[in-house]
Motif scaffolding. Sequence first.
Motif, PDB file in Angstrom:
ATOM      1  N   LEU B  47      59.170  68.284 -15.105  1.00  0.00           N
ATOM      2  CA  LEU B  47      59.268  69.151 -13.938  1.00  0.00           C
ATOM      3  C   LEU B  47      59.686  70.551 -14.374  1.00  0.00           C
ATOM      4  O   LEU B  47      59.056  71.531 -14.033  1.00  0.00           O
ATOM      5  CB  LEU B  47      60.263  68.591 -12.927  1.00  0.00           C
ATOM      6  CG  LEU B  47      59.679  67.401 -12.169  1.00  0.00           C
ATOM      7  CD1 LEU B  47      60.744  66.526 -11.580  1.00  0.00           C
ATOM      8  CD2 LEU B  47      58.740  67.908 -11.073  1.00  0.00           C
ATOM      9  N   ARG B  48      60.745  70.626 -15.171  1.00  0.00           N
ATOM     10  CA  ARG B  48      61.271  71.921 -15.614  1.00  0.00           C
ATOM     11  C   ARG B  48      60.271  72.621 -16.549  1.00  0.00           C
ATOM     12  O   ARG B  48      59.931  73.780 -16.354  1.00  0.00           O
ATOM     13  CB  ARG B  48      62.579  71.690 -16.364  1.00  0.00           C
ATOM     14  CG  ARG B  48      63.584  72.794 -16.273  1.00  0.00           C
ATOM     15  CD  ARG B  48      64.897  72.351 -16.940  1.00  0.00           C
ATOM     16  NE  ARG B  48      65.083  70.926 -16.824  1.00  0.00           N
ATOM     17  CZ  ARG B  48      65.674  70.319 -15.780  1.00  0.00           C
ATOM     18  NH1 ARG B  48      66.175  71.033 -14.812  1.00  0.00           N
ATOM     19  NH2 ARG B  48      65.767  69.009 -15.738  1.00  0.00           N
ATOM     20  N   ARG B  50      57.121  71.969 -16.984  1.00  0.00           N
ATOM     21  CA  ARG B  50      55.886  72.234 -16.264  1.00  0.00           C
ATOM     22  C   ARG B  50      56.002  73.457 -15.360  1.00  0.00           C
ATOM     23  O   ARG B  50      55.148  74.344 -15.375  1.00  0.00           O
ATOM     24  CB  ARG B  50      55.590  71.003 -15.412  1.00  0.00           C
ATOM     25  CG  ARG B  50      54.494  71.180 -14.464  1.00  0.00           C
ATOM     26  CD  ARG B  50      54.366  69.929 -13.620  1.00  0.00           C
ATOM     27  NE  ARG B  50      53.430  70.203 -12.556  1.00  0.00           N
ATOM     28  CZ  ARG B  50      52.901  69.300 -11.771  1.00  0.00           C
ATOM     29  NH1 ARG B  50      53.224  68.037 -11.948  1.00  0.00           N
ATOM     30  NH2 ARG B  50      52.058  69.639 -10.836  1.00  0.00           N
ATOM     31  N   ALA B  51      57.080  73.516 -14.586  1.00  0.00           N
ATOM     32  CA  ALA B  51      57.264  74.644 -13.677  1.00  0.00           C
ATOM     33  C   ALA B  51      57.407  75.941 -14.457  1.00  0.00           C
ATOM     34  O   ALA B  51      56.798  76.959 -14.107  1.00  0.00           O
ATOM     35  CB  ALA B  51      58.480  74.415 -12.790  1.00  0.00           C
ATOM     36  N   SER B  52      58.195  75.929 -15.519  1.00  0.00           N
ATOM     37  CA  SER B  52      58.446  77.185 -16.228  1.00  0.00           C
ATOM     38  C   SER B  52      57.202  77.672 -16.974  1.00  0.00           C
ATOM     39  O   SER B  52      56.940  78.877 -17.039  1.00  0.00           O
ATOM     40  CB  SER B  52      59.651  77.057 -17.167  1.00  0.00           C
ATOM     41  OG  SER B  52      59.483  76.001 -18.079  1.00  0.00           O
ATOM     42  N   GLN B  54      54.074  77.057 -16.043  1.00  0.00           N
ATOM     43  CA  GLN B  54      53.111  77.483 -15.029  1.00  0.00           C
ATOM     44  C   GLN B  54      53.498  78.861 -14.481  1.00  0.00           C
ATOM     45  O   GLN B  54      52.658  79.764 -14.384  1.00  0.00           O
ATOM     46  CB  GLN B  54      53.078  76.432 -13.908  1.00  0.00           C
ATOM     47  CG  GLN B  54      51.759  76.378 -13.173  1.00  0.00           C
ATOM     48  CD  GLN B  54      51.668  75.214 -12.193  1.00  0.00           C
ATOM     49  OE1 GLN B  54      52.465  74.276 -12.237  1.00  0.00           O
ATOM     50  NE2 GLN B  54      50.700  75.272 -11.296  1.00  0.00           N
ATOM     51  N   VAL B  55      54.769  79.033 -14.181  1.00  0.00           N
ATOM     52  CA  VAL B  55      55.227  80.333 -13.678  1.00  0.00           C
ATOM     53  C   VAL B  55      55.082  81.410 -14.756  1.00  0.00           C
ATOM     54  O   VAL B  55      54.713  82.551 -14.459  1.00  0.00           O
ATOM     55  CB  VAL B  55      56.675  80.251 -13.155  1.00  0.00           C
ATOM     56  CG1 VAL B  55      57.194  81.627 -12.767  1.00  0.00           C
ATOM     57  CG2 VAL B  55      56.750  79.309 -11.951  1.00  0.00           C
ATOM     58  N   ALA B 313      68.422  76.842 -19.099  1.00  0.00           N
ATOM     59  CA  ALA B 313      67.207  76.406 -18.400  1.00  0.00           C
ATOM     60  C   ALA B 313      66.419  77.599 -17.870  1.00  0.00           C
ATOM     61  O   ALA B 313      65.188  77.636 -17.946  1.00  0.00           O
ATOM     62  CB  ALA B 313      67.573  75.453 -17.271  1.00  0.00           C
ATOM     63  N   ALA B 314      67.148  78.591 -17.350  1.00  0.00           N
ATOM     64  CA  ALA B 314      66.481  79.790 -16.831  1.00  0.00           C
ATOM     65  C   ALA B 314      65.748  80.527 -17.948  1.00  0.00           C
ATOM     66  O   ALA B 314      64.683  81.128 -17.725  1.00  0.00           O
ATOM     67  CB  ALA B 314      67.491  80.716 -16.161  1.00  0.00           C
ATOM     68  N   ARG B 316      64.062  79.361 -20.232  1.00  0.00           N
ATOM     69  CA  ARG B 316      62.768  78.777 -20.583  1.00  0.00           C
ATOM     70  C   ARG B 316      61.621  79.694 -20.150  1.00  0.00           C
ATOM     71  O   ARG B 316      60.612  79.832 -20.869  1.00  0.00           O
ATOM     72  CB  ARG B 316      62.600  77.400 -19.910  1.00  0.00           C
ATOM     73  CG  ARG B 316      63.607  76.335 -20.347  1.00  0.00           C
ATOM     74  CD  ARG B 316      63.377  75.891 -21.763  1.00  0.00           C
ATOM     75  NE  ARG B 316      62.034  75.408 -21.945  1.00  0.00           N
ATOM     76  CZ  ARG B 316      61.614  74.175 -21.667  1.00  0.00           C
ATOM     77  NH1 ARG B 316      62.473  73.287 -21.202  1.00  0.00           N
ATOM     78  NH2 ARG B 316      60.360  73.815 -21.876  1.00  0.00           N
ATOM     79  N   LEU B 317      61.778  80.298 -19.000  1.00  0.00           N
ATOM     80  CA  LEU B 317      60.701  81.145 -18.464  1.00  0.00           C
ATOM     81  C   LEU B 317      60.407  82.356 -19.354  1.00  0.00           C
ATOM     82  O   LEU B 317      59.274  82.500 -19.842  1.00  0.00           O
ATOM     83  CB  LEU B 317      61.045  81.539 -17.023  1.00  0.00           C
ATOM     84  CG  LEU B 317      60.048  82.411 -16.273  1.00  0.00           C
ATOM     85  CD1 LEU B 317      58.655  81.815 -16.263  1.00  0.00           C
ATOM     86  CD2 LEU B 317      60.528  82.642 -14.832  1.00  0.00           C
TER      87      LEU B 317
ATOM     88  N   LEU C  65      53.309  76.060  -7.047  1.00  0.00           N
ATOM     89  CA  LEU C  65      53.373  74.960  -8.014  1.00  0.00           C
ATOM     90  C   LEU C  65      53.516  73.686  -7.226  1.00  0.00           C
ATOM     91  O   LEU C  65      54.426  73.587  -6.396  1.00  0.00           O
ATOM     92  CB  LEU C  65      54.631  75.024  -8.868  1.00  0.00           C
ATOM     93  CG  LEU C  65      55.077  76.324  -9.471  1.00  0.00           C
ATOM     94  CD1 LEU C  65      56.332  76.063 -10.300  1.00  0.00           C
ATOM     95  CD2 LEU C  65      53.959  76.850 -10.349  1.00  0.00           C
ATOM     96  N   LEU C  67      54.769  70.076  -7.367  1.00  0.00           N
ATOM     97  CA  LEU C  67      55.553  69.138  -8.173  1.00  0.00           C
ATOM     98  C   LEU C  67      55.537  67.795  -7.460  1.00  0.00           C
ATOM     99  O   LEU C  67      56.252  67.575  -6.500  1.00  0.00           O
ATOM    100  CB  LEU C  67      56.980  69.662  -8.351  1.00  0.00           C
ATOM    101  CG  LEU C  67      57.072  71.043  -9.022  1.00  0.00           C
ATOM    102  CD1 LEU C  67      58.511  71.543  -9.045  1.00  0.00           C
ATOM    103  CD2 LEU C  67      56.517  71.003 -10.444  1.00  0.00           C
ATOM    104  N   THR C 100      65.595  79.783 -10.292  1.00  0.00           N
ATOM    105  CA  THR C 100      65.379  80.872 -11.255  1.00  0.00           C
ATOM    106  C   THR C 100      63.896  81.035 -11.597  1.00  0.00           C
ATOM    107  O   THR C 100      63.514  82.032 -12.181  1.00  0.00           O
ATOM    108  CB  THR C 100      66.166  80.647 -12.577  1.00  0.00           C
ATOM    109  OG1 THR C 100      65.564  79.585 -13.322  1.00  0.00           O
ATOM    110  CG2 THR C 100      67.625  80.329 -12.314  1.00  0.00           C
ATOM    111  N   TYR C 101      63.081  80.038 -11.261  1.00  0.00           N
ATOM    112  CA  TYR C 101      61.644  80.112 -11.585  1.00  0.00           C
ATOM    113  C   TYR C 101      60.799  80.581 -10.407  1.00  0.00           C
ATOM    114  O   TYR C 101      59.743  81.179 -10.593  1.00  0.00           O
ATOM    115  CB  TYR C 101      61.095  78.742 -12.008  1.00  0.00           C
ATOM    116  CG  TYR C 101      61.722  78.117 -13.228  1.00  0.00           C
ATOM    117  CD1 TYR C 101      62.327  78.879 -14.226  1.00  0.00           C
ATOM    118  CD2 TYR C 101      61.684  76.733 -13.399  1.00  0.00           C
ATOM    119  CE1 TYR C 101      62.884  78.278 -15.334  1.00  0.00           C
ATOM    120  CE2 TYR C 101      62.239  76.129 -14.517  1.00  0.00           C
ATOM    121  CZ  TYR C 101      62.836  76.905 -15.482  1.00  0.00           C
ATOM    122  OH  TYR C 101      63.382  76.297 -16.582  1.00  0.00           O
TER     123      TYR C 101
END
Lengths: 331, 331, 331
Positions: B47-48, B50-52, B54-55, B313-314, B316-317, C65, C67, C100-101
Amino acid sequence: MKHFLTTEDWPREDLEQLLVDADRLRGLKDQSLKGKTAALIFFNPSLRTRASFQVAMIEMGGNALVLDTAGTWSLEVEPGAMMDQGAEEHVKEAARVLSTYVDVICIRCFPKFQDWSVDRQDRLLHAFAEYATVPIVNMETIVHPCQELAHMLAVKDRLGAPDGKKYVLTWTYHPKPLNTAVANSSLLIATKFGMDVTLLCPTEEYLLDPRFMSASEENVKRSGGSLTISHDPQTAYRDADVVYAKSWGALPYFGRWEEEKPIRDAHRHFRVDEDKMALTNNALFSHCLPLRRNVKVTDAVADSPQSMIIEEAANRLPVQKAVLQRLLKGN
Amino acid sequence: MKHFLTTEDWPREDLEQLLVDADRLRGLKDQSLKGKTAALIFFNPSLRTRASFQVAMIEMGGNALVLDTAGTWSLEVEPGAMMDQGAEEHVKEAARVLSTYVDVICIRCFPKFQDWSVDRQDRLLHAFAEYATVPIVNMETIVHPCQELAHMLAVKDRLGAPDGKKYVLTWTYHPKPLNTAVANSSLLIATKFGMDVTLLCPTEEYLLDPRFMSASEENVKRSGGSLTISHDPQTAYRDADVVYAKSWGALPYFGRWEEEKPIRDAHRHFRVDEDKMALTNNALFSHCLPLRRNVKVTDAVADSPQSMIIEEAANRLPVQKAVLQRLLKGN
Amino acid sequence: MKHFLTTEDWPREDLEQLLVDADRLRGLKDQSLKGKTAALIFFNPSLRTRASFQVAMIEMGGNALVLDTAGTWSLEVEPGAMMDQGAEEHVKEAARVLSTYVDVICIRCFPKFQDWSVDRQDRLLHAFAEYATVPIVNMETIVHPCQELAHMLAVKDRLGAPDGKKYVLTWTYHPKPLNTAVANSSLLIATKFGMDVTLLCPTEEYLLDPRFMSASEENVKRSGGSLTISHDPQTAYRDADVVYAKSWGALPYFGRWEEEKPIRDAHRHFRVDEDKMALTNNALFSHCLPLRRNVKVTDAVADSPQSMIIEEAANRLPVQKAVLQRLLKGN
């Protein structure tokens, strides 16, 4: 022409134009479908088709929604049905509502492999086409018209005009019975484009549905090609210009596949290999992927310079761009 | 440098530059990857990540396809294999075809946890890197290099230059045996960036694979850091500047996890808590998420001002933006 | 107003403005949310909601996105929990990291149907609202506020001002016990908009949760409408202007559904049909879809000119655009 369900109802000249468009669209990124959205509905899994459709929309400035139903979306197709069984929704609502959200609906829905007399009606696709108010594109049901065009584009790139060239569609071994869609499509497109086609399969039981056999017979009358049936690889491969391999389940055995298995297993030697290819006129080889190497075809053939497997798959992208543009822009 | 598979083959100065780029890209939305598309292939859920990813693509004007295989895509990696078993497709075709649709392929593929001698080869990732004609990015296999960079960016934001700072990578309890990827990555990046690293784990059996132990030893030679092994929390935490927690399964027990369970259960006290943190030099705390609160670490530590879990975690983007830009634009 | 969790905490005039905005946004494609990204988190499957939210973001120049957790993301909501059971992650981290994303987080999370005293707290949604630093939108939990607005927009399009019009929310038969969310929402919005509302259901046990019964009572005090309970279709339908059908499980039977089944089965005649509609003031008919035809409602009613089922579903798109704009742009 509103939908793209099967090439059967598209004249050769329209398909030729799609191939010309596809060739022009190769590698092109533009904004021709800016603001347009496609819904890609998968009742069966997909990676190649999904990726290529999604990229096709993106590279023309549009967008795609992937609706992966993974068995969770059971739709009723029967008008007037008393819906007290599994189906939660009628395609009438599904198609009409989605039509208000998106500009084109693309559908993959494989046969259920239990009863060919049901599967051959391709009812879900046709129900969407009936109720939707936007164009419908077939992403593989009992035919696979986008694969057809990608295949023919690869053939034309290599051979030029296909007319009069010798084309072999060969059944090949696979441990499981597979969909006939690509086999049907191969027969349809090769006959429509004037090729001398041989359908090579283990026995009469592996002939394709009469609908596609007849349509192909009609095609050859119009295109000047021919259609021959063979159960003997030695004869069929001789002087071939193109060999297309596909495995499929024999129609009379739908729903009782354990009875087909011995016949299937007895024809492992239909695998495409160097010896058979040596009988050809240095034939091109192709297959729609995914490909079980050394089961359906040997590495030596799949990796030879005559193999078009990657080109054909790559062609999915520009071909689908051409189809989507035609339906959405009318050009 | 064509792929981003592991930081092992990236010099520190290149990684430092990626961190500088990431810092600059924070919050930035531009069109630097306009027209570019990434395929994000998940052989394991995410989830993390994948989301990061994609964004990251979206915020640079590009797009991402998420290909969630959910166990349905079994790929053969062995050259020359007779593919009559589970695998329907060879990575040779998968990688080459996807390369014609997209500009970069990002892959998550965890170990299968049955046989570390197999898992440690990370074959699927390397097969993609061999056959693809576009860059490959590791989204976690047996290392997790994007997490490494996000972690180090958080460390640098808080501490400035990491060289000579005392870093503890501590095994912590989790009810199930987990992947060693983040532990391997923690060791690699901390040693590469000149830190005095202590690997704290229950027993010798929890040491990481010799490949990563050796690479870390090489790193400290080059970076001026150090690497110590400890099985005693009281000693290891003393004067630490950074505590990184991760749980992982002991390599000798792959495939027979029921034998590992008693050892694991006997080390529940490795949980990161206030008492242990009190031994440190007011150390920063981090963890890669998801985090089982009060199992791996107490709420008091996770929610303390020294906790960097959200920052990491932030990060990652922007880190992934930097990696994708480097690979796709060569800057 | 930061979140859009339920219409209960939105005054009628704000909701009216959202409907005005939605009407203006119909068919409009602009760049009003350029650079904005929504995370759509589905803890339960969705096609209509998913498609309409995704298209809403796209048509305003943003991105979404999806999810799809498919049961794989188990989040802890209890503060201070010892997380040694199923949940791998606390919503505290999940919400803060996703914030944050992305710019807005939309959540679908149905009741678990075991214990209404738990389900009625809607804890996951509220935990996201507590920890996230971006707006949260409810995509259906125990209420379905986006459906409410789409429904009321359809009503207003057909009837003009809804005040004083006679509105029937009727329970209807379905083979399985369903979520009360849309029933709760129907009651809330019809009472808030000044309608004379009759809640028609088989027995007292099918009344909705006191929270929604009370809120609806409060609504009618403010709006000048009324709220009546009926268990008799003949009376309830008389002179109705709008009939809204929905099936739901009786709250006292959560977790022991086999005991509810005989009651449910004994009320199959609550199906909406031509005879009942003939009692009305040529009433409009609607339902939130998916719809089991001829079980919940006859084809004749669903396909009549008074049926608004497609309009209501189509309204999801502009309504969600209006909600997203309000939250993301404050307009």
